[in-house]
Design a protein around this motif. Structure first.
Motif, mmCIF file in Angstrom:
data_model
loop_
_atom_site.group_PDB
_atom_site.id
_atom_site.type_symbol
_atom_site.label_atom_id
_atom_site.label_comp_id
_atom_site.label_asym_id
_atom_site.label_seq_id
_atom_site.Cartn_x
_atom_site.Cartn_y
_atom_site.Cartn_z
ATOM 1 N N TYR A 1 0.868 -1.179 0.000
ATOM 2 C CA TYR A 1 0.000 0.000 0.000
ATOM 3 C C TYR A 1 0.905 1.230 0.000
ATOM 4 O O TYR A 1 1.745 1.387 0.894
ATOM 5 N N THR B 1 4.084 0.409 2.848
ATOM 6 C CA THR B 1 3.135 -0.077 3.850
ATOM 7 C C THR B 1 2.537 -1.400 3.405
ATOM 8 O O THR B 1 2.188 -1.587 2.234
ATOM 9 N N TYR C 1 -0.061 -4.794 5.397
ATOM 10 C CA TYR C 1 -0.922 -5.111 6.541
ATOM 11 C C TYR C 1 -0.730 -6.564 6.939
ATOM 12 O O TYR C 1 -0.675 -7.462 6.087
ATOM 13 N N LEU D 1 -6.586 -6.238 10.904
ATOM 14 C CA LEU D 1 -5.423 -5.723 10.190
ATOM 15 C C LEU D 1 -4.547 -4.903 11.113
ATOM 16 O O LEU D 1 -5.033 -4.158 11.966
ATOM 17 N N GLU D 2 -3.227 -5.054 10.909
ATOM 18 C CA GLU D 2 -2.236 -4.241 11.613
ATOM 19 C C GLU D 2 -1.319 -3.620 10.559
ATOM 20 O O GLU D 2 -0.704 -4.319 9.759
ATOM 21 N N ARG D 3 -1.219 -2.321 10.582
ATOM 22 C CA ARG D 3 -0.393 -1.592 9.618
ATOM 23 C C ARG D 3 1.076 -1.755 9.982
ATOM 24 O O ARG D 3 1.461 -1.689 11.147
ATOM 25 N N SER E 1 5.073 -0.592 8.464
ATOM 26 C CA SER E 1 5.935 0.099 7.501
ATOM 27 C C SER E 1 7.150 -0.772 7.196
ATOM 28 O O SER E 1 7.760 -1.332 8.114
ATOM 29 N N ALA F 1 -8.635 -0.510 3.415
ATOM 30 C CA ALA F 1 -7.819 -1.118 4.466
ATOM 31 C C ALA F 1 -7.409 -0.070 5.499
ATOM 32 O O ALA F 1 -6.860 0.982 5.159
ATOM 33 N N VAL F 2 -7.707 -0.364 6.761
ATOM 34 C CA VAL F 2 -7.314 0.490 7.881
ATOM 35 C C VAL F 2 -6.937 -0.403 9.041
ATOM 36 O O VAL F 2 -7.256 -1.603 9.076
ATOM 37 N N ASP F 3 -6.237 0.167 10.006
ATOM 38 C CA ASP F 3 -5.898 -0.579 11.215
ATOM 39 C C ASP F 3 -7.172 -1.048 11.917
ATOM 40 O O ASP F 3 -8.132 -0.286 12.077
#
Length: 454
Positions: A362, A366, A368, A376-378, A380, A432-434
């Protein structure tokens, strides 16, 4: 009277029906809100050593290509080869007409012979001059004695003045003759050097004529391929005109520009003696990185890769290459100078990295993870480049099956937070988000449903 009570009766009946329906209606079920789960695919994290690959696009060149030129102005007598033909070492490529080649050679030989004869004549003349000088010196001595006697007689008035003058003239003439002869002898080294220089120049001209005569018949210096034919039999060509070119079957190079970000890794590997290979995914062709070009520009520096022959090419013998049947056919997969190739260059392996599909990433850095609660956990990451999934290798254990894969490239990422056993989402979700609830088919609920399914 009865008609007045009909509307009232209808209202009563309607109320009774409404009460009956309300009393017999089913009780409403209680609805509880459920969070939506998004169906995704995931892959387990397996950290290992992967080789980053750099896609390169370059042209094939023949650094050992030879251009045959005409050594002198002449007519082309024979040219038995054709463009694209394979030739064996020692095979005739082109021949010039002997009628144009022999006259300069004969003239050069005649000039050498003439000067050699002049040198011999000069040596004979020098010997004769030495002998003549001795005789003329004796004549001078006699003339001097005769003059002395005449002077003695004249002093006693026993000789006339005219006879004395004749004696003096005789002595002067003899002295002049000796001086001229001595000058000829003194000039002998100069004349000899001049003739020797002319002879050397003539011999050099003869060497050039012999060289041109030898070069009038050009033989293949190696097993190669004919290209760039510029003259046909019967053509009149000038001295130095291009006739044809030939390049060897081996020694072809690919020149492709490498971005500056990869140059340090490449130079480090070359200094340490690590071989770096590149392959054409759709062909059975290997290329070895030999060096980087001496000059670069802001876009990068050219990498010089040697084109290694395929297994089929290395199995061919020189005799097979020189047969007419093979000479008129092009072997499948053979690259030619000027061809454009897209290759994948393998860089040294990088430890503790993960190869993921492009859909996993992403933005630029990024991805996930799926945690234990299926959320989901973001995370880096640092993108190191691309890799071929089957090209992944453990440190110290190279695999050759890598570049024989379909050529699909994945991203190579690294992060200190990555650990083996984690799950990475490979489906690209637009929302997609945390904390987003997902279902990748590995949750406990999904596993229970699968077990209960007959």
């Amino acid at each position: 009277m009865f008609k007045r009570f009909i509307p009232l009766l209808i209202l009563v009946l309607g109320g009774l029906v409404f009460l009956y329906l309300k009393m017999t209606a089913p009780a409403p079920t209680e609805v509880t809100a459920e969070e939506r789960s998004w169906r995704v695919t995931s892959m387990p994290v397996e950290l290992k050593s992967h080789r980053p690959v750099v896609p390169l696009y370059g042209s094939v060149v023949a650094p050992d290509l030879i251009t045959v030129t005409a050594p002198l102005a002449a007519r082309v007598a024979m040219r038995p080869v054709h463009d694209g033909q394979r030739v064996a070492e020692g095979e005739l490529l082109v021949a010039l007409d002997e009628a144009d080649v022999q006259p300069p050679l004969t003239q050069a030989r005649a000039e050498v012979a003439d000067l050699e004869a002049q040198l011999e004549s000069e040596q004979i003349g020098y010997a004769n001059d030495q002998q003549a000088l001795r005789r003329e010196q004796a004549i001078l001595d006699n003339a001097q004695r005769r003059l002395e006697r005449a002077q003695s007689l004249a002093s006693r008035n026993l000789l006339s003045q005219s006879e004395l003058d004749d004696a003096r003239d005789g002595e002067d003439q003899a002295r002049l003759t000796v001086a001229n002869r001595q000058r000829l002898i003194d000039e002998h080294p100069t004349r000899l050097k001049r003739l020797q220089a002319q002879l050397e120049r003539a011999r050099a001209g003869l060497g050039i004529a012999e060289r041109d005569a030898a070069r009038s018949r050009v033989m293949a210096p190696f097993d190669g391929v004919i290209t760039r034919i510029e003259a046909a039999p019967g053509d009149r060509v000038a001295s130095g005109a291009d006739l044809l070119s030939v390049y060897p079957l081996t020694g072809l190079e690919l020149r492709a520009r490498v971005p500056n970000r990869y140059q340090d890794d490449i130079l480090s590997a070359l200094r340490e003696g690590q071989p770096l290979w590149a392959r054409v995914p759709e062909r059975d062709m290997a290329l070895r990185l030999e060096r980087l070009a001496g000059e670069g520009d802001p876009a990068g520096t050219e990498a010089i890769l040697s084109v290694a022959p395929t297994l089929a090419t290395t199995a061919l013998s020189t005799e097979a290459l020189s047969t007419p049947a093979f000479a008129n056919t092009a072997e499948g997969g053979l690259v030619r100078p000027g061809s454009m190739l897209s290759v994948l260059l393998e860089l040294p392996p990088v430890a503790n990295t993960l190869a993921v599909p492009y859909s996993t990433l992403y933005g630029n850095d990024t991805l996930y993870l799926v945690n234990e609660d299926d959320r989901l956990e973001r995370l880096s990451v640092t993108v190191l480049g691309e890799t071929v999934p089957r090209a992944a290798e453990q440190e110290g254990g190279a695999t050759d099956e890598a570049m024989t894969a379909s050529g699909e490239r994945w991203l190579l990422v690294r992060s200190d937070a990555l650990a083996s056993g984690q799950r990475v989402v490979t489906t690209h979700l637009p929302n997609a988000v945390d904390g987003l609830l997902v279902d990748d088919g590995t949750s406990a609920a999904a596993a229970g449903d699968e077990e209960s399914t007959p």
